[in-house]
Write an enzyme that holds these catalytic residues in place. Structure first.
Site, PDB file in Angstrom:
ATOM      1  N   PHE A   1       0.735  -1.902   0.230  1.00 14.47           N
ATOM      2  CA  PHE A   1      -0.092   0.072  -0.466  1.00 14.47           C
ATOM      3  C   PHE A   1       0.541   1.727  -0.602  1.00 14.47           C
ATOM      4  CE2 PHE A   1       1.534   0.241   4.765  1.00 14.47           C
ATOM      5  CZ  PHE A   1       0.755   0.820   4.780  1.00 14.47           C
TER       6      PHE A   1
ATOM      7  N   LYS B   1      -1.248  -7.426  -9.128  1.00 14.12           N
ATOM      8  CA  LYS B   1      -1.808  -7.120  -8.056  1.00 14.12           C
ATOM      9  C   LYS B   1      -1.953  -6.331  -6.618  1.00 14.12           C
ATOM     10  CE  LYS B   1      -2.615  -8.430  -3.980  1.00 14.12           C
ATOM     11  NZ  LYS B   1      -3.530  -7.717  -2.939  1.00 14.12           N
TER      12      LYS B   1
ATOM     13  N   GLU C   1      -4.943  -3.919  -1.996  1.00 17.08           N
ATOM     14  CA  GLU C   1      -6.216  -3.035  -1.541  1.00 17.08           C
ATOM     15  C   GLU C   1      -6.921  -1.916  -0.502  1.00 17.08           C
ATOM     16  OE1 GLU C   1      -5.039  -5.810  -0.408  1.00 17.08           O
ATOM     17  OE2 GLU C   1      -6.052  -7.208   1.044  1.00 17.08           O
TER      18      GLU C   1
ATOM     19  N   SER D   1       5.260  -6.878   3.573  1.00 18.96           N
ATOM     20  CA  SER D   1       6.012  -7.325   5.016  1.00 18.96           C
ATOM     21  C   SER D   1       6.652  -8.898   4.503  1.00 18.96           C
ATOM     22  CB  SER D   1       4.795  -7.374   5.993  1.00 18.96           C
ATOM     23  OG  SER D   1       4.031  -8.097   5.391  1.00 18.96           O
TER      24      SER D   1
ATOM     25  N   CYS E   1       9.215   2.110   3.364  1.00 18.45           N
ATOM     26  CA  CYS E   1      10.880   0.810   3.432  1.00 18.45           C
ATOM     27  C   CYS E   1      11.864   1.549   3.599  1.00 18.45           C
ATOM     28  CB  CYS E   1      10.649  -0.474   2.568  1.00 18.45           C
ATOM     29  SG  CYS E   1      11.028   0.081   1.023  1.00 18.45           S
TER      30      CYS E   1
ATOM     31  N   GLU F   1       9.476  -4.636  12.962  1.00 14.76           N
ATOM     32  CA  GLU F   1       9.402  -3.508  11.916  1.00 14.76           C
ATOM     33  C   GLU F   1       7.585  -2.822  12.217  1.00 14.76           C
ATOM     34  OE1 GLU F   1       7.691  -4.377   7.550  1.00 14.76           O
ATOM     35  OE2 GLU F   1       9.008  -2.027   7.298  1.00 14.76           O
TER      36      GLU F   1
HETATM   37  P1  NAD Z   1       1.878  -6.488   3.078  1.00 17.58           P
HETATM   38  O1  NAD Z   1       2.749  -8.046   3.216  1.00 17.58           O
HETATM   39  O2  NAD Z   1       0.259  -6.879   3.844  1.00 17.58           O
HETATM   40  O3  NAD Z   1       1.018  -6.630   1.581  1.00 17.58           O
HETATM   41  C1  NAD Z   1       1.670  -6.424   0.842  1.00 17.58           C
HETATM   42  C2  NAD Z   1       0.441  -7.138  -0.741  1.00 17.58           C
HETATM   43  O4  NAD Z   1       0.721  -8.704  -0.131  1.00 17.58           O
HETATM   44  C3  NAD Z   1      -0.584  -6.697  -0.953  1.00 17.58           C
HETATM   45  O5  NAD Z   1      -1.193  -6.866  -2.172  1.00 17.58           O
HETATM   46  C4  NAD Z   1      -0.998  -8.098  -0.217  1.00 17.58           C
HETATM   47  O6  NAD Z   1      -2.930  -7.834  -0.758  1.00 17.58           O
HETATM   48  C5  NAD Z   1      -0.674  -8.999  -0.388  1.00 17.58           C
HETATM   49  N1  NAD Z   1      -0.492  -9.751   0.653  1.00 17.58           N
HETATM   50  C6  NAD Z   1      -1.184  -9.399   2.144  1.00 17.58           C
HETATM   51  N2  NAD Z   1      -1.761 -10.383   2.944  1.00 17.58           N
HETATM   52  C7  NAD Z   1      -1.224 -11.616   2.131  1.00 17.58           C
HETATM   53  C8  NAD Z   1      -1.821 -12.611   2.767  1.00 17.58           C
HETATM   54  N3  NAD Z   1      -1.818 -13.480   3.035  1.00 17.58           N
HETATM   55  N4  NAD Z   1      -1.718 -14.110   1.433  1.00 17.58           N
HETATM   56  C9  NAD Z   1      -0.572 -13.410   0.295  1.00 17.58           C
HETATM   57  N5  NAD Z   1      -0.775 -12.151  -0.189  1.00 17.58           N
HETATM   58  C10 NAD Z   1      -1.463 -11.857   0.304  1.00 17.58           C
HETATM   59  O7  NAD Z   1       2.408  -4.762   2.826  1.00 17.58           O
HETATM   60  P2  NAD Z   1       1.729  -4.067   3.199  1.00 17.58           P
HETATM   61  O8  NAD Z   1       0.662  -3.356   4.760  1.00 17.58           O
HETATM   62  O9  NAD Z   1       0.708  -3.400   1.895  1.00 17.58           O
HETATM   63  O10 NAD Z   1       3.081  -2.686   3.250  1.00 17.58           O
HETATM   64  C11 NAD Z   1       3.977  -2.543   3.566  1.00 17.58           C
HETATM   65  C12 NAD Z   1       4.587  -3.842   4.201  1.00 17.58           C
HETATM   66  O11 NAD Z   1       5.836  -3.540   3.045  1.00 17.58           O
HETATM   67  C13 NAD Z   1       6.044  -2.584   4.627  1.00 17.58           C
HETATM   68  O12 NAD Z   1       6.460  -4.227   5.646  1.00 17.58           O
HETATM   69  C14 NAD Z   1       6.825  -2.833   4.026  1.00 17.58           C
HETATM   70  O13 NAD Z   1       8.595  -2.360   5.107  1.00 17.58           O
HETATM   71  C15 NAD Z   1       6.826  -3.190   3.490  1.00 17.58           C
HETATM   72  N6  NAD Z   1       7.738  -2.825   2.126  1.00 17.58           N
HETATM   73  C16 NAD Z   1       8.894  -3.527   1.589  1.00 17.58           C
HETATM   74  C17 NAD Z   1       9.903  -2.453   0.426  1.00 17.58           C
HETATM   75  C18 NAD Z   1      11.035  -3.280  -0.259  1.00 17.58           C
HETATM   76  O14 NAD Z   1      11.460  -2.387  -0.900  1.00 17.58           O
HETATM   77  N7  NAD Z   1      11.509  -4.106   0.592  1.00 17.58           N
HETATM   78  C19 NAD Z   1       8.991  -1.284   0.079  1.00 17.58           C
HETATM   79  C20 NAD Z   1       7.463  -1.278   0.297  1.00 17.58           C
HETATM   80  C21 NAD Z   1       7.438  -1.929   0.792  1.00 17.58           C
END
Ligand code: NAD
Length: 495
Positions: free
Chosen positions: A148, A172, A175, A225, A280, A380
């Site tokens: 997000f 994808k 959401e 994450s 991040c 985090e």
């Molecule tokens: P998230 O892991 O909750 O979601 C990321 C994606 O995975 C979304 O599209 C979500 O719909 C999907 N998702 C969520 N739960 C899932 C599951 N159980 N099974 C399959 N898909 C699933 O992350 P977020 O809260 O949207 O974003 C923040 C996180 O992203 C933080 O941890 C941040 O550090 C990380 N991030 C990392 C970088 C990087 O470059 N390393 C960059 C941006 C964000």
């Protein structure tokens, strides 16, 4: 209330069988519903991408590059509209949304150089009358799953290079802020990308699972994450796919005694609280070398945060907006309230700041005397919370950074070139800043962390992405002189 739908083969699809809510984080109100794809709808997007693959793969490199030149121009022209979408669903301030777009444009500019980037190698006369050349071919359908916090930049990290390499894509997005991805898909098509090359599926785990299992999907790029990244990496690999899964972060900024402490405090405040800490590459741990440095930094940071303006992202006076959801805001706040019980000192307590209305706002926090083993250090948090860890020496600082499970970004602040060089050599982190708090590489380099900040061996965007999104093929060819034709059963030797 609008229903945000999929974009499959150039057409909006999806109904309200299963939906999620999209908030306006500045007011706390639900502003849209978003369709959540079923496995069948996700399969339809994959099928559209697979159908578009032969045509896009056959499109000349020059024509492909044209799309990226036009897309760049459109992104510049529409950046106000796109920034408004980001701010309304994510909450970040408009200037930050514009910054995200400009960093995403770097990826489009890089992709526009695809003719150069897709060149293979050639060796003449490896054997008598035999030449060898290598070519880079698209992998096929690529699934891009994004978080997000950067609803434009991260999709551009992936889609620009994947499409430039001749692949077709199912994106994808999160959401929580799904509209920007649709805007991007339409912009790509306005720039000349044929329908079906970039499809957007809105959804949650159901859509992700379907993408991981679809045989046509040959590569998966994921950013999110750490626990989800690890699971995506394992499951995509088990299905035989190429995968890069970027995870979470806990970025340490080391401040040496010889640093410009005012400059370091400015950098720490900017990098810790910008975008409400939902980056991040945010600095979440300030590592002060020596108590004198720590005392001075804590005072300087506390003085600076007192003047920060927190408010709606659309308000030009706001420097920091709300968090993404009320649930996330409360989770972040719980780390601050828990820190005192863990033995840390809460110097600035953002949880006590009141905001009018029901927006997902939280004040900024500064927590001193933090140590590994405390939740405020280990997890985090992904919010406006800066921890200060006091260490006695450079060696202790390096040990702290190198033993963190996260290794996305880090920085050292010093005036000493020798210390900076040694830090660069010693530190086991993917992206390193020297007097630069958020060392996100420019688009011509690749981005990626180490350890649990990245699962896979390929960094994202830049040169490594052209490797990730292509398969190389090596062709050995001989155009014999018919007069020299003969039968030989020996193993072909080049000597
Ligand atoms: P998230 O892991 O909750 O979601 C990321 C994606 O995975 C979304 O599209 C979500 O719909 C999907 N998702 C969520 N739960 C899932 C599951 N159980 N099974 C399959 N898909 C699933 O992350 P977020 O809260 O949207 O974003 C923040 C996180 O992203 C933080 O941890 C941040 O550090 C990380 N991030 C990392 C970088 C990087 O470059 N390393 C960059 C941006 C964000």
């Amino acid at each position: 209330m609008a229903l945000i739908r999929h974009h499959i083969a150039g057409t909006a699809t999806g109904d309200d069988t299963r939906t999620g809510v999209v908030y306006d984080p500045a007011t706390g109100a639900v502003q849209h519903q978003v369709v959540l794809a079923s496995a069948d709808e996700t399969a339809a997007a994959v099928a559209a991408a697979a159908a578009a693959l032969p045509g896009w793969r056959a499109t000349s490199l020059i024509k492909r590059a044209d799309v990226f030149f036009r897309l760049r121009q459109l992104l510049v022209e529409r950046s106000d509209d796109l920034a408004a979408i980001i701010t309304s669903e994510h909450g970040k301030v408009l200037s930050d949304a514009k910054g995200e777009i400009s960093r995403g444009i770097e990826n489009v500019e890089f992709a526009a150089g695809l003719v150069h980037l897709l060149k293979g190698e050639h060796a003449e006369q490896v054997s008598r009358g035999v030449d060898v050349h290598s070519v880079k071919q698209p992998v096929g359908v690529v699934a891009c799953i994004t978080p997000f916090n950067f609803p434009v930049m991260v999709p551009l990290w992936m889609t620009a290079s994947a499409i430039a390499c001749g692949n077709t894509v199912v994106l994808k997005p999160s959401e929580k802020d799904p509209s920007a991805a649709l805007f991007l898909a339409r912009l790509y098509e306005e720039a000349g990308l044929p329908a079906g090359v970039l499809n957007v599926v809105q959804g949650d785990k159901v859509a992700v699972d379907a993408l991981l299992e679809a045989p046509e999907v040959r590569a998966v790029s994921f950013v999110g994450s750490t626990p989800i990244a690890q699971s995506i990496y394992e499951r995509a690999a088990a299905h035989g796919k190429r995968v890069q899964a970027l995870g979470g972060a806990k970025n340490h900024m080391v401040v040496m005694p010889d640093a410009d402490l005012d400059g370091a405090a400015d950098a720490a405040v900017s990098a810790a609280y910008g975008s409400a800490g939902e980056r991040c590459m945010a600095v979440s741990v300030l590592v002060a070398v020596g108590d004198e440095v720590a005392d001075a930094l804590v005072a300087k940071v506390a003085e600076r945060v007192a003047g920060l303006t927190i408010g709606a992202g659309t308000d030009a006076a706001s420097e920091m907006g709300p968090l993404i959801t009320g649930e996330h805001r409360d989770k972040v706040a719980s780390y601050v309230t828990g820190a005192a019980a863990e033995g840390a000192t809460v110097v600035v307590d953002g949880t006590r700041q009141d905001f009018p209305g029901d927006g997902f706002f939280l004040g900024v926090s500064l927590v001193d005397h933090v140590r590994p083993g405390m939740k405020v250090y280990d997890d985090e948090i992904f919010g406006p919370v800066l921890s200060v860890v006091r260490v006695a020496s450079y060696e202790e600082a390096v040990e702290l950074v190198n033993t963190s499970p996260f290794a996305n970004g880090t920085a050292v602040f010093t005036r000493d070139g020798g210390t900076a060089r040694q830090f660069e050599y010693d530190i086991e982190v993917g992206m390193v800043g020297v007097n630069v708090p958020i060392p996100v590489p420019v688009g011509a380099f690749s981005f990626g962390g180490w350890r649990s900040s990245l699962f896979g061996d390929s960094h994202i965007y830049g040169p490594e992405s052209f490797h990730f999104y292509t398969r190389s093929k090596v062709v050995t060819s001989r155009w014999p002189d018919p007069s020299e034709s003969q039968i030989s059963l020996g193993f072909p030797s080049n000597h």
